[in-house]
Scaffold this motif. Structure first.
Motif, PDB file in Angstrom:
ATOM      1  N   TYR A 109      32.397   1.595   0.553  1.00 42.43           N
ATOM      2  CA  TYR A 109      33.760   1.069   0.419  1.00 42.43           C
ATOM      3  C   TYR A 109      33.972  -0.287   1.083  1.00 42.43           C
ATOM      4  O   TYR A 109      34.885  -1.032   0.722  1.00 42.43           O
ATOM      5  N   LEU A 110      33.137  -0.641   2.043  1.00 40.88           N
ATOM      6  CA  LEU A 110      33.284  -1.939   2.709  1.00 40.88           C
ATOM      7  C   LEU A 110      32.449  -3.033   2.038  1.00 40.88           C
ATOM      8  O   LEU A 110      32.522  -4.187   2.446  1.00 40.88           O
ATOM      9  N   LEU A 111      31.689  -2.683   1.006  1.00 36.07           N
ATOM     10  CA  LEU A 111      30.802  -3.635   0.360  1.00 36.07           C
ATOM     11  C   LEU A 111      31.496  -4.377  -0.772  1.00 36.07           C
ATOM     12  O   LEU A 111      32.440  -3.868  -1.385  1.00 36.07           O
ATOM     13  N   GLY A 112      31.016  -5.568  -1.068  1.00 38.15           N
ATOM     14  CA  GLY A 112      31.484  -6.292  -2.237  1.00 38.15           C
ATOM     15  C   GLY A 112      30.917  -5.656  -3.491  1.00 38.15           C
ATOM     16  O   GLY A 112      29.922  -4.909  -3.440  1.00 38.15           O
ATOM     17  N   ARG A 113      31.514  -5.949  -4.633  1.00 38.94           N
ATOM     18  CA  ARG A 113      31.103  -5.311  -5.880  1.00 38.94           C
ATOM     19  C   ARG A 113      29.623  -5.504  -6.156  1.00 38.94           C
ATOM     20  O   ARG A 113      28.928  -4.601  -6.614  1.00 38.94           O
ATOM     21  N   GLY A 114      29.114  -6.686  -5.900  1.00 37.37           N
ATOM     22  CA  GLY A 114      27.705  -6.956  -6.175  1.00 37.37           C
ATOM     23  C   GLY A 114      26.748  -6.344  -5.171  1.00 37.37           C
ATOM     24  O   GLY A 114      25.530  -6.382  -5.377  1.00 37.37           O
ATOM     25  N   GLN A 115      27.272  -5.763  -4.105  1.00 37.03           N
ATOM     26  CA  GLN A 115      26.403  -5.191  -3.073  1.00 37.03           C
ATOM     27  C   GLN A 115      26.191  -3.691  -3.244  1.00 37.03           C
ATOM     28  O   GLN A 115      25.276  -3.116  -2.651  1.00 37.03           O
ATOM     29  N   VAL A 116      27.051  -3.037  -4.029  1.00 39.05           N
ATOM     30  CA  VAL A 116      26.991  -1.578  -4.145  1.00 39.05           C
ATOM     31  C   VAL A 116      25.687  -1.130  -4.807  1.00 39.05           C
ATOM     32  O   VAL A 116      25.030  -0.194  -4.339  1.00 39.05           O
ATOM     33  N   GLY A 117      25.289  -1.793  -5.901  1.00 32.53           N
ATOM     34  CA  GLY A 117      24.066  -1.419  -6.598  1.00 32.53           C
ATOM     35  C   GLY A 117      22.837  -1.511  -5.717  1.00 32.53           C
ATOM     36  O   GLY A 117      22.067  -0.539  -5.612  1.00 32.53           O
ATOM     37  N   PRO A 118      22.592  -2.648  -5.058  1.00 30.16           N
ATOM     38  CA  PRO A 118      21.441  -2.742  -4.165  1.00 30.16           C
ATOM     39  C   PRO A 118      21.492  -1.731  -3.021  1.00 30.16           C
ATOM     40  O   PRO A 118      20.448  -1.206  -2.621  1.00 30.16           O
ATOM     41  N   ALA A 119      22.694  -1.472  -2.502  1.00 32.48           N
ATOM     42  CA  ALA A 119      22.811  -0.483  -1.430  1.00 32.48           C
ATOM     43  C   ALA A 119      22.411   0.899  -1.919  1.00 32.48           C
ATOM     44  O   ALA A 119      21.718   1.654  -1.225  1.00 32.48           O
ATOM     45  N   MET A 120      22.832   1.248  -3.151  1.00 30.03           N
ATOM     46  CA  MET A 120      22.473   2.545  -3.704  1.00 30.03           C
ATOM     47  C   MET A 120      20.969   2.638  -3.942  1.00 30.03           C
ATOM     48  O   MET A 120      20.361   3.691  -3.704  1.00 30.03           O
ATOM     49  N   GLU A 121      20.355   1.554  -4.385  1.00 30.62           N
ATOM     50  CA  GLU A 121      18.907   1.540  -4.571  1.00 30.62           C
ATOM     51  C   GLU A 121      18.197   1.812  -3.248  1.00 30.62           C
ATOM     52  O   GLU A 121      17.187   2.528  -3.202  1.00 30.62           O
ATOM     53  N   HIS A 122      18.719   1.246  -2.165  1.00 30.75           N
ATOM     54  CA  HIS A 122      18.128   1.474  -0.845  1.00 30.75           C
ATOM     55  C   HIS A 122      18.257   2.942  -0.452  1.00 30.75           C
ATOM     56  O   HIS A 122      17.291   3.546   0.051  1.00 30.75           O
ATOM     57  N   VAL A 123      19.428   3.524  -0.686  1.00 27.62           N
ATOM     58  CA  VAL A 123      19.637   4.935  -0.349  1.00 27.62           C
ATOM     59  C   VAL A 123      18.667   5.817  -1.121  1.00 27.62           C
ATOM     60  O   VAL A 123      18.056   6.744  -0.567  1.00 27.62           O
ATOM     61  N   LEU A 124      18.495   5.536  -2.420  1.00 33.52           N
ATOM     62  CA  LEU A 124      17.616   6.355  -3.248  1.00 33.52           C
ATOM     63  C   LEU A 124      16.149   6.149  -2.889  1.00 33.52           C
ATOM     64  O   LEU A 124      15.318   7.034  -3.117  1.00 33.52           O
ATOM     65  N   ALA A 125      15.826   5.006  -2.292  1.00 32.48           N
ATOM     66  CA  ALA A 125      14.465   4.792  -1.805  1.00 32.48           C
ATOM     67  C   ALA A 125      14.210   5.623  -0.549  1.00 32.48           C
ATOM     68  O   ALA A 125      13.104   6.133  -0.339  1.00 32.48           O
ATOM     69  N   VAL A 126      15.244   5.764   0.287  1.00 31.64           N
ATOM     70  CA  VAL A 126      15.124   6.569   1.504  1.00 31.64           C
ATOM     71  C   VAL A 126      15.146   8.059   1.175  1.00 31.64           C
ATOM     72  O   VAL A 126      14.372   8.852   1.721  1.00 31.64           O
ATOM     73  N   PHE A 127      16.048   8.444   0.260  1.00 28.80           N
ATOM     74  CA  PHE A 127      16.192   9.848  -0.142  1.00 28.80           C
ATOM     75  C   PHE A 127      15.974   9.969  -1.654  1.00 28.80           C
ATOM     76  O   PHE A 127      16.914  10.136  -2.425  1.00 28.80           O
ATOM     77  N   PRO A 128      14.730   9.870  -2.124  1.00 28.40           N
ATOM     78  CA  PRO A 128      14.461   9.845  -3.567  1.00 28.40           C
ATOM     79  C   PRO A 128      14.918  11.104  -4.305  1.00 28.40           C
ATOM     80  O   PRO A 128      15.162  11.051  -5.514  1.00 28.40           O
ATOM     81  N   ARG A 129      15.062  12.220  -3.619  1.00 26.41           N
ATOM     82  CA  ARG A 129      15.507  13.447  -4.286  1.00 26.41           C
ATOM     83  C   ARG A 129      16.921  13.315  -4.840  1.00 26.41           C
ATOM     84  O   ARG A 129      17.298  14.027  -5.774  1.00 26.41           O
ATOM     85  N   LEU A 130      17.698  12.403  -4.293  1.00 26.65           N
ATOM     86  CA  LEU A 130      19.062  12.202  -4.803  1.00 26.65           C
ATOM     87  C   LEU A 130      19.062  11.575  -6.195  1.00 26.65           C
ATOM     88  O   LEU A 130      20.048  11.695  -6.922  1.00 26.65           O
ATOM     89  N   SER A 131      17.974  10.924  -6.566  1.00 25.80           N
ATOM     90  CA  SER A 131      17.927  10.222  -7.855  1.00 25.80           C
ATOM     91  C   SER A 131      18.165  11.157  -9.031  1.00 25.80           C
ATOM     92  O   SER A 131      18.798  10.780 -10.028  1.00 25.80           O
ATOM     93  N   GLY A 132      17.669  12.380  -8.930  1.00 22.45           N
ATOM     94  CA  GLY A 132      17.831  13.321 -10.016  1.00 22.45           C
ATOM     95  C   GLY A 132      19.131  14.107  -9.971  1.00 22.45           C
ATOM     96  O   GLY A 132      19.338  15.004 -10.802  1.00 22.45           O
ATOM     97  N   MET A 133      19.995  13.766  -9.024  1.00 22.29           N
ATOM     98  CA  MET A 133      21.252  14.506  -8.850  1.00 22.29           C
ATOM     99  C   MET A 133      22.485  13.640  -9.064  1.00 22.29           C
ATOM    100  O   MET A 133      23.605  14.089  -8.830  1.00 22.29           O
ATOM    101  N   LEU A 134      22.319  12.410  -9.512  1.00 20.03           N
ATOM    102  CA  LEU A 134      23.417  11.450  -9.493  1.00 20.03           C
ATOM    103  C   LEU A 134      24.639  11.910 -10.292  1.00 20.03           C
ATOM    104  O   LEU A 134      25.775  11.586  -9.939  1.00 20.03           O
ATOM    105  N   ARG A 135      24.430  12.673 -11.363  1.00 20.68           N
ATOM    106  CA  ARG A 135      25.549  13.115 -12.188  1.00 20.68           C
ATOM    107  C   ARG A 135      26.090  14.482 -11.782  1.00 20.68           C
ATOM    108  O   ARG A 135      27.058  14.964 -12.364  1.00 20.68           O
TER     109      ARG A 135
END
Length: 246
Positions: A109-135
């Motif tokens: 919520y504190l990130l700019g619009r263009g920062q959310v995607g890269p931040a999510m990529e970082h999270v999924l790199a740390v916790f790859p199991r979340l990648s298959g649960m996004l929906r």
């Protein structure tokens, strides 16, 4: 100190409570970058109160708190988030009706619009199991998956300090052990300073670099896991066994 100059969290002589007599008195703890510090103690010893004081949820009436060398004592929670402190409470840690993806987006919520995607990529790199649960709705996750999402949501802001309040509460022993050994240690491996409150003393000692023991609202002892497991008083109170000999 880390290579980028971060020093983690330092609390010196913290006293706090809910009005009236303090619940915790003169507590000093430290969480360093890339390491896990744990706080153990019996129920009612003030462990969760300590985390609430460190995150600005409760007002500190004595002592000081600093993050990466900057004093943040009694800063409100939103300012603590901006200062690099991520807090995962024991309950109400995710938004159950929202999907995993939406929860992660809320975490940014504190990130700019263009920062959310890269931040999510970082999270999924740390916790790859979340990648298959996004929906998947967060309310449909297992207890361990839900706690992983809670940590991932906080990780969206790339905090330098993680404060975790009993993340293994209500989890089966095997899942709790996996969460501590894999996910909590993963946060430290990525450079965060981790301070974790836990009831499962034996399990959290296995992933800790340093441990603090609270009792009656005060710090009773502290040391490395090896030092504490060689202390008969600690073993008798928390491990229910015999002193480990090297």
């Amino acid at each position: 100190m880390s290579g980028d100059g971060r020093t983690g969290l330092q609390a010196d002589g913290v006293t706090a409570g809910y009005g009236g007599d303090p619940v915790i008195r003169g507590v000093s703890v430290r969480a360093e970058p890339g390491k896990v510090a744990s706080v153990v103690g019996p129920n009612g010893s003030g462990k969760s109160t300590l985390l609430k004081a460190l995150t600005g949820v409760l007002r500190v009436s004595g002592g000081r708190v600093s993050v990466d060398g900057r004093e943040v004592t009694n800063s409100p929670p939103e300012d603590m988030a901006r200062a690099g402190v991520g807090y995962v409470p024991q309950v109400d840690d995710v938004f159950a009706p929202l999907t995993v993806r939406e929860n992660l987006e809320m975490g940014g919520y504190l990130l700019g619009r263009g920062q959310v995607g890269p931040a999510m990529e970082h999270v999924l790199a740390v916790f790859p199991r979340l990648s298959g649960m996004l929906r998947r709705p967060a309310g449909k996750l297992s207890g361990g998956e839900r706690k992983m999402l809670a940590m991932g949501r906080v990780l969206m802001l790339r905090p330098s300090v993680f404060l975790l309040d009993e993340p293994t509460a209500n989890l089966a022993p095997a899942i709790a052990r996996e969460l501590l050994e894999e996910q909590v240690r993963q946060l430290a491996r990525h450079g965060s300073a981790v301070l974790i409150v836990e009831q499962r003393a034996r399990a959290v000692l296995a992933v800790s670099d340093h441990t603090y023991v609270m009792g009656g609202g005060e710090l009773r002892m502290a040391g490395t896991p090896a030092e504490l497991q060689a202390d008969p008083a600690f073993v008798a109170s928390f491990l229910g066994g015999h002193v480990q000999r090297s």
